[in-house]
Write an enzyme that holds these catalytic residues in place. Structure first.
Site, PDB file in Angstrom:
ATOM      1  CB  ALA A   1      43.271  46.557  47.154  1.00  0.00           C
TER       2      ALA A   1
ATOM      3  CB  SER B   1      41.995  42.788  46.197  1.00  0.00           C
ATOM      4  OG  SER B   1      41.131  42.677  45.073  1.00  0.00           O
TER       5      SER B   1
ATOM      6  CG  HIS C   1      35.044  46.215  41.733  1.00  0.00           C
ATOM      7  ND1 HIS C   1      36.292  45.604  41.783  1.00  0.00           N
ATOM      8  CD2 HIS C   1      34.468  45.973  42.927  1.00  0.00           C
ATOM      9  CE1 HIS C   1      36.446  45.022  42.965  1.00  0.00           C
ATOM     10  NE2 HIS C   1      35.351  45.235  43.690  1.00  0.00           N
TER      11      HIS C   1
ATOM     12  CG  ASP D   1      37.178  44.024  37.846  1.00  0.00           C
ATOM     13  OD1 ASP D   1      36.484  44.477  38.769  1.00  0.00           O
ATOM     14  OD2 ASP D   1      38.420  43.977  37.875  1.00  0.00           O
TER      15      ASP D   1
ATOM     16  CD  GLN E   1      44.793  42.683  44.239  1.00  0.00           C
ATOM     17  OE1 GLN E   1      44.125  42.043  43.448  1.00  0.00           O
ATOM     18  NE2 GLN E   1      44.850  44.008  44.215  1.00  0.00           N
TER      19      GLN E   1
ATOM     20  CG  HIS F   1      39.002  41.320  42.114  1.00  0.00           C
ATOM     21  ND1 HIS F   1      38.108  40.865  41.185  1.00  0.00           N
ATOM     22  CD2 HIS F   1      39.060  42.660  41.973  1.00  0.00           C
ATOM     23  CE1 HIS F   1      37.667  41.901  40.481  1.00  0.00           C
ATOM     24  NE2 HIS F   1      38.218  42.996  40.947  1.00  0.00           N
TER      25      HIS F   1
ATOM     26  CD  GLU G   1      37.781  49.930  40.813  1.00  0.00           C
ATOM     27  OE1 GLU G   1      37.258  48.802  40.977  1.00  0.00           O
ATOM     28  OE2 GLU G   1      38.984  50.150  40.967  1.00  0.00           O
TER      29      GLU G   1
HETATM   30 ZN   LIG Z   1      37.607  44.949  40.382  1.00  0.00          ZN
END
Ligand SMILES: [Zn+2]
Length: 133
Positions: free
Chosen positions: A56, A61, A122, A70, A37, A63, A119
């Site tokens: 981010a 994030s 996401h 995603d 990240q 994630h 997004e």
């Molecule tokens: Zn994402």
């Protein structure tokens, strides 16, 4: 570590239901380590400056939680772009993802609160609470 088991199982159930309706979901990106990240964030800042609002900083994030994916369609239409919102798969997700515990994190109405652009790709797994169980 990749996706947490409960998020992965929920995704697989969702993808199977989607396929029955003719929507082919693909994971473009799922778990990211802090160092990965960091690389994405640094690249985004180098390209678009500190005011960029799509990547981010490490530690911030979704994630990194192991619950966030995603998604794209199988044809790769508008991957990680707003145009994904016009695909059948995106519309299917908007209608059905919550049944499987997934919610879109960044919408037009969350831009002011989160600071992140909308997004449509996401999705974060929130579990049984989101699924209403
Ligand atoms: Zn994402």
């Amino acid at each position: 570590m990749y996706l947490r088991a409960e998020a992965l199982n929920a995704f697989l159930a969702m993808a199977q239901a989607a396929r029955k309706d003719g929507a082919e979901l693909r994971i473009v990106s799922s778990y990211r380590s802090g160092s990965y990240q960091e690389g994405l964030y640094e690249r985004a800042v180098r390209r678009d400056g500190l005011s960029q609002r799509y990547s981010a900083p490490p530690g911030h994030s979704e994630h990194q939680l192991g619950t966030t994916v995603d998604l794209s369609d199988a044809r790769g239409t508008s991957v990680l772009e707003e145009g994904f919102a016009r695909t059948f798969e995106s519309r299917w997700l908007e209608q059905n993802a919550e049944r499987f515990g997934f919610r879109r994190s960044y919408r037009d109405d969350t831009v002011a609160r989160t600071g992140y652009v909308t997004e449509p790709w996401h999705w974060r797994y929130h579990g049984a609470v989101a699924a209403g169980k």
